[in-house]
Design a protein around this motif. Structure first.
Motif, PDB file in Angstrom:
ATOM      1  N   MET A 149       0.806  -1.220   0.000  1.00  0.00           N
ATOM      2  CA  MET A 149       0.000   0.000   0.000  1.00  0.00           C
ATOM      3  C   MET A 149       0.840   1.272   0.000  1.00  0.00           C
ATOM      4  O   MET A 149       0.320   2.364   0.231  1.00  0.00           O
ATOM      5  N   SER A 150       2.132   1.159  -0.259  1.00  0.00           N
ATOM      6  CA  SER A 150       3.024   2.319  -0.176  1.00  0.00           C
ATOM      7  C   SER A 150       2.628   3.492  -1.082  1.00  0.00           C
ATOM      8  O   SER A 150       2.798   4.658  -0.677  1.00  0.00           O
ATOM      9  N   PRO A 151       2.083   3.274  -2.300  1.00  0.00           N
ATOM     10  CA  PRO A 151       1.662   4.439  -3.083  1.00  0.00           C
ATOM     11  C   PRO A 151       0.599   5.284  -2.377  1.00  0.00           C
ATOM     12  O   PRO A 151       0.636   6.521  -2.438  1.00  0.00           O
ATOM     13  N   VAL A 183      -2.039 -16.395  -3.779  1.00  0.00           N
ATOM     14  CA  VAL A 183      -3.481 -16.389  -4.064  1.00  0.00           C
ATOM     15  C   VAL A 183      -4.194 -15.427  -3.122  1.00  0.00           C
ATOM     16  O   VAL A 183      -5.037 -14.613  -3.545  1.00  0.00           O
ATOM     17  N   VAL A 184      -3.847 -15.494  -1.849  1.00  0.00           N
ATOM     18  CA  VAL A 184      -4.455 -14.598  -0.867  1.00  0.00           C
ATOM     19  C   VAL A 184      -4.090 -13.144  -1.180  1.00  0.00           C
ATOM     20  O   VAL A 184      -4.946 -12.253  -1.114  1.00  0.00           O
ATOM     21  N   TRP A 185      -2.825 -12.897  -1.536  1.00  0.00           N
ATOM     22  CA  TRP A 185      -2.423 -11.528  -1.863  1.00  0.00           C
ATOM     23  C   TRP A 185      -3.200 -10.974  -3.049  1.00  0.00           C
ATOM     24  O   TRP A 185      -3.586  -9.794  -3.059  1.00  0.00           O
ATOM     25  N   ALA A 186      -3.408 -11.802  -4.059  1.00  0.00           N
ATOM     26  CA  ALA A 186      -4.156 -11.335  -5.225  1.00  0.00           C
ATOM     27  C   ALA A 186      -5.569 -10.920  -4.850  1.00  0.00           C
ATOM     28  O   ALA A 186      -6.087  -9.902  -5.326  1.00  0.00           O
ATOM     29  N   LEU A 187      -6.215 -11.698  -3.976  1.00  0.00           N
ATOM     30  CA  LEU A 187      -7.574 -11.378  -3.548  1.00  0.00           C
ATOM     31  C   LEU A 187      -7.602 -10.168  -2.618  1.00  0.00           C
ATOM     32  O   LEU A 187      -8.432  -9.261  -2.773  1.00  0.00           O
ATOM     33  N   VAL A 188      -6.677 -10.147  -1.663  1.00  0.00           N
ATOM     34  CA  VAL A 188      -6.646  -9.059  -0.690  1.00  0.00           C
ATOM     35  C   VAL A 188      -6.296  -7.734  -1.357  1.00  0.00           C
ATOM     36  O   VAL A 188      -6.842  -6.677  -1.006  1.00  0.00           O
ATOM     37  N   SER A 189      -5.402  -7.782  -2.348  1.00  0.00           N
ATOM     38  CA  SER A 189      -4.958  -6.541  -2.991  1.00  0.00           C
ATOM     39  C   SER A 189      -6.100  -5.800  -3.671  1.00  0.00           C
ATOM     40  O   SER A 189      -6.159  -4.569  -3.639  1.00  0.00           O
ATOM     41  N   VAL A 190      -6.998  -6.556  -4.283  1.00  0.00           N
ATOM     42  CA  VAL A 190      -8.141  -5.910  -4.956  1.00  0.00           C
ATOM     43  C   VAL A 190      -8.957  -5.110  -3.954  1.00  0.00           C
ATOM     44  O   VAL A 190      -9.305  -3.944  -4.181  1.00  0.00           O
ATOM     45  N   ALA A 191      -9.263  -5.717  -2.809  1.00  0.00           N
ATOM     46  CA  ALA A 191     -10.047  -5.023  -1.787  1.00  0.00           C
ATOM     47  C   ALA A 191      -9.268  -3.859  -1.187  1.00  0.00           C
ATOM     48  O   ALA A 191      -9.808  -2.758  -0.991  1.00  0.00           O
ATOM     49  N   LEU A 192      -7.979  -4.071  -0.896  1.00  0.00           N
ATOM     50  CA  LEU A 192      -7.176  -3.012  -0.287  1.00  0.00           C
ATOM     51  C   LEU A 192      -7.003  -1.824  -1.227  1.00  0.00           C
ATOM     52  O   LEU A 192      -7.051  -0.665  -0.799  1.00  0.00           O
ATOM     53  N   PHE A 193      -6.780  -2.094  -2.511  1.00  0.00           N
ATOM     54  CA  PHE A 193      -6.625  -1.005  -3.473  1.00  0.00           C
ATOM     55  C   PHE A 193      -7.907  -0.173  -3.567  1.00  0.00           C
ATOM     56  O   PHE A 193      -7.871   1.058  -3.618  1.00  0.00           O
ATOM     57  N   GLN A 226     -10.202   5.100  -1.571  1.00  0.00           N
ATOM     58  CA  GLN A 226     -11.303   5.917  -1.066  1.00  0.00           C
ATOM     59  C   GLN A 226     -10.964   6.548   0.284  1.00  0.00           C
ATOM     60  O   GLN A 226     -11.231   7.736   0.514  1.00  0.00           O
ATOM     61  N   LEU A 227     -10.369   5.769   1.199  1.00  0.00           N
ATOM     62  CA  LEU A 227     -10.031   6.302   2.516  1.00  0.00           C
ATOM     63  C   LEU A 227      -8.926   7.355   2.426  1.00  0.00           C
ATOM     64  O   LEU A 227      -8.938   8.342   3.166  1.00  0.00           O
ATOM     65  N   VAL A 241      -5.032   3.796 -15.732  1.00  0.00           N
ATOM     66  CA  VAL A 241      -3.947   2.958 -15.207  1.00  0.00           C
ATOM     67  C   VAL A 241      -4.397   2.253 -13.927  1.00  0.00           C
ATOM     68  O   VAL A 241      -4.101   1.076 -13.709  1.00  0.00           O
ATOM     69  N   GLY A 242      -5.138   2.976 -13.068  1.00  0.00           N
ATOM     70  CA  GLY A 242      -5.648   2.365 -11.847  1.00  0.00           C
ATOM     71  C   GLY A 242      -6.575   1.199 -12.140  1.00  0.00           C
ATOM     72  O   GLY A 242      -6.507   0.151 -11.481  1.00  0.00           O
TER      73      GLY A 242
END
Length: 397
Positions: A25-27, A136-146, A151-152, A237-238
């Motif tokens: 999440m560094s960006p 696999v978990v990172w791929a799923l979690v990244s979508v939600a975190l991004f 938004q936050l 790009v996002g």
């Protein structure tokens, strides 16, 4: 062969997510600091670099001694430290105190990242497959975190994204209790499963991971400018990155299914060649279609490659020390990538970046191949080694 204990896998995955959230999440962290505290790009990057450096240094420092301690206790102490530091960061208004809190957070996260890799290497029969589950978990979690993170950050600046990181950490913290409360002396993996490798092989594996991640992070860090060169705006790009994260599940899934069925040499050659083609396409072509395809391919290749690199480190040491060090190598490469890319682009442009990424990837592949070959030799039974030597002598005669 019995399956790996589910509790170990779930607990290790929770430690992996908590430990790796900030690099992912560094960006948003950088953008939030610039908006919320009116920091410059240099100061915001400095704060994030401190945390990434603390992550890497902690993982490196703790790796050799981690098997001597209880994984569960180390995890719980680390997560408490990370949560306290996250809370202090949210309410800090001083650049100095913010740097201190981010360094403390990085120390806790680095310990958790090292634990996640070490406990799998020392307790699971098939570390490569479990590392595939991580992706696999990172791929799923990244979508939600991004999605939520954007938004936050837009609504609450740095406090929004740091609160998200703290909230996810708090939710996952109880799952760390599933991590075993023992040292890496458990008999889940016998001595016959793997050879105790020499330190030189560990150093070469460490260097290979640093090099590969440096090249990968160099392309990732400049994915937005590369998209603009191809004719896309930042919003587009996002969307491309979000879609790529979803499709990236394919890479993680293939790595989990294929595992080491064909060994490690063939998959490592495959993703090395694939990444070289992606780097050339992104840096040398300015077509929106080529950019979209190449970015999606890069994410698929990334999720496919990491399990094999971590698995190679796990094969070096039955106590998981080199696996923990692999986490440090990953973080060092991730931190070095943007610096290398920025310097190369400033002097030689994007064509120069393509050339450097190709050279770095080739070097990483060469080191990995040497390690695999030496592991195959050292892992052979004594009778087989004797037979090989005798055949060589006979053929020479």
């Amino acid at each position: 062969m019995p399956r790996d204990p589910v509790s170990f896998v779930v607990g290790a995955t929770a430690a992996q997510v908590i430990g790796g959230m900030v690099p992912q999440m560094s960006p948003f962290v950088i953008g939030g600091l610039m908006d919320g505290l009116s920091l410059s790009e240099r100061d915001s990057g400095f704060i994030v670099s401190i945390e990434l450096l603390a992550l890497a240094v902690t993982a490196t420092t703790i790796a050799p001694i981690l098997p001597r301690f209880s994984y569960r206790r180390v995890s719980l102490v680390a997560v408490v430290l990370a949560l306290v530091a996250q809370g202090g960061s949210i309410f800090s208004v001083s650049l100095g105190w913010l740097a201190v809190f981010r360094a403390l957070a990085g120390a806790g996260e680095g310990a958790l990242y090292a634990v996640s890799l070490s406990v799998v290497a020392s307790h699971c029969k098939n570390p490569d497959k479990v590392y595939g589950y991580f992706q696999v978990v990172w791929a799923l979690v990244s979508v939600a975190l991004f999605t939520i993170g954007g938004q936050l950050t837009a609504a609450f600046a740095h406090r929004g994204i740091l609160a998200l990181i703290a909230g996810v950490t708090l939710v996952l913290a109880p799952i760390l209790l599933l991590i075993p409360d023992d040292r890496a002396k458990s008999g889940f993996r016998t001595e016959a499963d793997m050879a105790q490798a020499s330190p030189s092989l560990g150093i070469m594996t460490f260097a290979a991971i640093v090099l590969y991640l440096t090249a990968s992070a160099a392309i990732y860090a400049f994915s937005a400018p590369l998209g603009e060169r191809a004719g896309l705006d930042t919003t587009a790009v996002g969307y491309v990155l979000t879609i790529a994260s979803l499709i990236g599940l394919a890479g993680a899934g293939v790595a989990t299914v294929v595992n080491v069925r064909w060994g490690r040499a063939i998959p490592i050659l495959g993703f090395s060649v694939g990444f070289v083609l992606v780097a050339l396409a992104l840096c040398l072509w300015r077509s929106p279609t080529v950019y979209i395809v190449a970015v999606i391919a890069s994410v698929v290749i990334y999720y496919f490659s990491i399990p094999y690199l971590f698995g190679l480190a796990a094969a070096l040491d039955r106590n998981g020390r080199w696996a923990a060090a692999a986490g440090s190598a990953y973080l060092l490469g991730f931190a070095a990538g943007p610096l290398v890319a920025g310097s190369v682009i400033a002097t030689a442009g994007y064509a120069g970046l393509a050339g450097v990424c190709v050279a770095i990837t080739a070097a990483a592949w060469g080191l990995a191949v040497v390690v695999i070959q030496r592991l195959s030799w050292s892992g052979a039974p004594p009778t087989l080694r004797h037979e090989i030597v005798m055949r060589i002598v006979t053929s020479n005669e």
